[in-house]
Design a protein around this motif. Structure first.
Motif, PDB file in Angstrom:
ATOM      1  N   ALA A 151       2.081  71.688  12.272  1.00  0.00           N
ATOM      2  CA  ALA A 151       2.018  70.248  11.616  1.00  0.00           C
ATOM      3  C   ALA A 151       1.359  70.612  10.250  1.00  0.00           C
ATOM      4  N   ALA A 152       1.717  69.320   9.341  1.00  0.00           N
ATOM      5  CA  ALA A 152       1.087  69.548   8.035  1.00  0.00           C
ATOM      6  C   ALA A 152       0.312  68.108   8.013  1.00  0.00           C
ATOM      7  N   ARG A 153      -1.283  68.273   8.093  1.00  0.00           N
ATOM      8  CA  ARG A 153      -1.798  67.153   8.313  1.00  0.00           C
ATOM      9  C   ARG A 153      -3.127  67.140   6.920  1.00  0.00           C
ATOM     10  N   GLY A 154      -2.982  66.175   6.104  1.00  0.00           N
ATOM     11  CA  GLY A 154      -3.568  65.919   4.932  1.00  0.00           C
ATOM     12  C   GLY A 154      -3.742  67.084   4.077  1.00  0.00           C
ATOM     13  N   VAL A 155      -2.403  67.658   3.931  1.00  0.00           N
ATOM     14  CA  VAL A 155      -2.677  68.824   3.102  1.00  0.00           C
ATOM     15  C   VAL A 155      -1.338  68.643   2.024  1.00  0.00           C
ATOM     16  N   ASP A 156      -1.538  69.295   0.814  1.00  0.00           N
ATOM     17  CA  ASP A 156      -0.576  69.480  -0.221  1.00  0.00           C
ATOM     18  C   ASP A 156       0.552  70.511  -0.004  1.00  0.00           C
ATOM     19  N   LEU A 157       1.541  70.457  -0.466  1.00  0.00           N
ATOM     20  CA  LEU A 157       2.507  71.226   0.047  1.00  0.00           C
ATOM     21  C   LEU A 157       3.359  72.023  -1.064  1.00  0.00           C
ATOM     22  N   VAL A 158       3.666  73.360  -0.971  1.00  0.00           N
ATOM     23  CA  VAL A 158       4.111  74.101  -1.957  1.00  0.00           C
ATOM     24  C   VAL A 158       5.447  74.581  -1.421  1.00  0.00           C
ATOM     25  N   MET A 189      18.131  61.456  10.502  1.00  0.00           N
ATOM     26  CA  MET A 189      18.680  62.130  11.715  1.00  0.00           C
ATOM     27  C   MET A 189      17.477  62.503  12.363  1.00  0.00           C
ATOM     28  N   ASP A 190      16.553  63.099  12.049  1.00  0.00           N
ATOM     29  CA  ASP A 190      15.197  63.657  12.674  1.00  0.00           C
ATOM     30  C   ASP A 190      14.763  62.425  13.441  1.00  0.00           C
ATOM     31  N   SER A 191      14.570  61.420  12.627  1.00  0.00           N
ATOM     32  CA  SER A 191      13.974  60.015  13.266  1.00  0.00           C
ATOM     33  C   SER A 191      14.827  59.581  14.583  1.00  0.00           C
ATOM     34  N   CYS A 192      16.031  59.660  14.405  1.00  0.00           N
ATOM     35  CA  CYS A 192      17.147  58.947  15.261  1.00  0.00           C
ATOM     36  C   CYS A 192      17.128  59.946  16.587  1.00  0.00           C
ATOM     37  N   GLY A 193      17.125  61.023  16.391  1.00  0.00           N
ATOM     38  CA  GLY A 193      17.170  62.114  17.462  1.00  0.00           C
ATOM     39  C   GLY A 193      15.891  62.005  18.273  1.00  0.00           C
ATOM     40  N   ALA A 194      14.603  61.911  17.641  1.00  0.00           N
ATOM     41  CA  ALA A 194      13.491  61.746  18.202  1.00  0.00           C
ATOM     42  C   ALA A 194      13.673  60.612  19.172  1.00  0.00           C
ATOM     43  N   MET A 195      14.111  59.467  18.484  1.00  0.00           N
ATOM     44  CA  MET A 195      14.429  58.182  19.308  1.00  0.00           C
ATOM     45  C   MET A 195      15.239  58.180  20.529  1.00  0.00           C
ATOM     46  N   PHE A 199       2.841  61.475  25.661  1.00  0.00           N
ATOM     47  CA  PHE A 199       3.521  62.770  25.445  1.00  0.00           C
ATOM     48  C   PHE A 199       3.000  63.088  24.093  1.00  0.00           C
ATOM     49  N   ARG A 200       2.927  64.549  23.790  1.00  0.00           N
ATOM     50  CA  ARG A 200       2.900  65.229  22.414  1.00  0.00           C
ATOM     51  C   ARG A 200       4.183  65.829  22.137  1.00  0.00           C
ATOM     52  N   ALA A 201       4.644  64.994  21.051  1.00  0.00           N
ATOM     53  CA  ALA A 201       6.130  65.188  20.796  1.00  0.00           C
ATOM     54  C   ALA A 201       6.267  65.626  19.423  1.00  0.00           C
ATOM     55  N   SER A 202       7.316  66.637  18.865  1.00  0.00           N
ATOM     56  CA  SER A 202       7.428  67.175  17.640  1.00  0.00           C
ATOM     57  C   SER A 202       8.936  67.604  17.615  1.00  0.00           C
ATOM     58  N   THR A 203       9.398  68.121  16.387  1.00  0.00           N
ATOM     59  CA  THR A 203      10.618  68.444  16.253  1.00  0.00           C
ATOM     60  C   THR A 203      10.307  69.848  15.761  1.00  0.00           C
ATOM     61  N   THR A 238      22.295  69.013  14.827  1.00  0.00           N
ATOM     62  CA  THR A 238      21.508  68.910  16.188  1.00  0.00           C
ATOM     63  C   THR A 238      20.047  69.105  15.969  1.00  0.00           C
ATOM     64  N   VAL A 239      19.378  68.256  16.410  1.00  0.00           N
ATOM     65  CA  VAL A 239      17.926  68.074  16.205  1.00  0.00           C
ATOM     66  C   VAL A 239      17.102  68.665  17.684  1.00  0.00           C
ATOM     67  N   LEU A 240      16.605  69.808  17.516  1.00  0.00           N
ATOM     68  CA  LEU A 240      15.635  70.283  18.660  1.00  0.00           C
ATOM     69  C   LEU A 240      14.199  69.638  18.695  1.00  0.00           C
ATOM     70  N   TYR A 241      14.144  69.177  19.929  1.00  0.00           N
ATOM     71  CA  TYR A 241      12.978  67.984  20.088  1.00  0.00           C
ATOM     72  C   TYR A 241      12.315  68.483  21.413  1.00  0.00           C
ATOM     73  N   ARG A 242      10.847  68.601  21.269  1.00  0.00           N
ATOM     74  CA  ARG A 242       9.910  68.909  22.164  1.00  0.00           C
ATOM     75  C   ARG A 242       8.882  67.908  22.612  1.00  0.00           C
ATOM     76  N   MET A 243       8.693  67.564  24.038  1.00  0.00           N
ATOM     77  CA  MET A 243       7.905  66.536  24.451  1.00  0.00           C
ATOM     78  C   MET A 243       7.003  67.033  25.564  1.00  0.00           C
ATOM     79  N   VAL A 244       5.847  67.149  25.414  1.00  0.00           N
ATOM     80  CA  VAL A 244       4.763  67.971  26.458  1.00  0.00           C
ATOM     81  C   VAL A 244       3.820  66.787  26.896  1.00  0.00           C
ATOM     82  N   THR A 245       3.470  66.871  28.017  1.00  0.00           N
ATOM     83  CA  THR A 245       2.320  66.123  28.515  1.00  0.00           C
ATOM     84  C   THR A 245       1.076  66.567  28.385  1.00  0.00           C
TER      85      THR A 245
END
Length: 283
Positions: A88-95, A206-212, A223-227, A276-283
């Motif tokens: 996960a990218a939290r509060g960081v600049d990206l290159v 498509m990422d957002s819709c797959g998650a929904m 849940f802790r969820a991510s793509t 195809t979106v691969l999504y992960r949901m864990v408790t």
């Protein structure tokens, strides 16, 4: 093309400007784009939305292709794109660094590495950018008419409050039983330099819709969820018009969900992209 072509494409791209993506350098082997951290690109937990890394990666690969391929090969689109999210990218600049693996007459094969400024690996991607020189408009398949919603989508308010999704104008229309339908208008801030819809905006939708769709199957919960990954094909240059994404969970194995998604013109129903979106949901 030239370094100037890649630079101009990024600097004149409304979507890149809206996200803060900037051109840094380009040569015959590598193109580099950067994205300073912006709160407007995050989700409710403060992490950069998955559509941000997808957008940065596809923008960098397109800029690499524009530098590498002759201009007469265009117009260009990303025929195949896969991205895997490493952390996960939290509060960081990206290159983002795109490296040319092979160049053909009208195809460019490109690998992309996205890192935080301190070198932390955020995502890796592979793309095939294609030129459609002198080809007629493609005959696109059409999506089925959307179902009539029977309940208020669980995450309707959260979609609007999400900085990235709200900034794109996304709305959720259906969310139930592993199915989700989301819309995105053809806003200027969703456009790329030539005036069409930016592929990053399509990938973000498509990422957002797959998650929904997954949340529509599980219901609300802690849940802790991510793509972890997305595999997508953009079937041709996408016009700047209102679009509709349709997502359906097709397989679940424990915490992992596979979701098929397509994005179509809201009026003609012509399908412009599939994923195809691969999504992960864990408790």
């Amino acid at each position: 093309m030239t370094t100037e072509a890649a630079l101009d494409w990024v600097s004149e791209c409304a979507y890149c400007n809206a996200l803060g993506i900037a051109f840094e350098s380009a040569n015959d082997h590598e193109t580099v784009l950067v994205l300073p951290f912006r709160k407007e690109n995050t989700n409710q937990t403060g992490v950069l939305h998955g559509g941000i890394a997808a957008s940065l990666g596809v923008s960098t690969s397109m800029a690499m292709a524009l530098h590498a391929l002759p201009p007469e090969s265009g117009p260009f689109h990303t025929a195949n794109y896969s991205i895997s999210y490493l952390t996960a990218a939290r509060g960081v600049d990206l290159v983002s660094r795109a490296r040319l693996s092979r160049r053909g007459r009208d195809l460019a094969f490109i690998g992309v590495a996205i890192e935080a400024a301190d070198g932390t690996k955020i995502a890796v991607a592979e793309s095939v950018v294609r030129g459609r020189k002198d080809l007629p408009k493609p005959a696109l398949a059409t999506a089925a008419d959307p179902p009539t919603p029977t309940v208020t989508p669980l995450h309707q308010t959260r979609i609007r409050e999400n900085a990235f999704m709200g900034g794109r104008g996304m709305e959720i229309a259906v969310q139930e039983k592993g199915i989700a339908i989301m819309t995105m208008p053809g806003l200027r801030q969703n456009a790329e330099a030539s005036g069409g819809m930016h592929e990053g905006a399509v990938l973000g939708l498509m990422d957002s819709c797959g998650a929904m769709a997954c949340w529509g199957l599980t219901g609300l919960g802690q849940f802790r969820a991510s793509t972890p990954a997305i595999q997508a094909s953009i079937l041709g240059p996408v016009p700047l018009t209102d679009v509709v994404a349709n997502a359906k969970v097709v397989q679940q194995d424990g915490e992992i969900y596979w979701v098929d998604v397509n994005t179509a013109d809201a009026k003609t129903r012509a399908i412009h992209a599939r994923a195809t979106v691969l999504y992960r949901m864990v408790t």
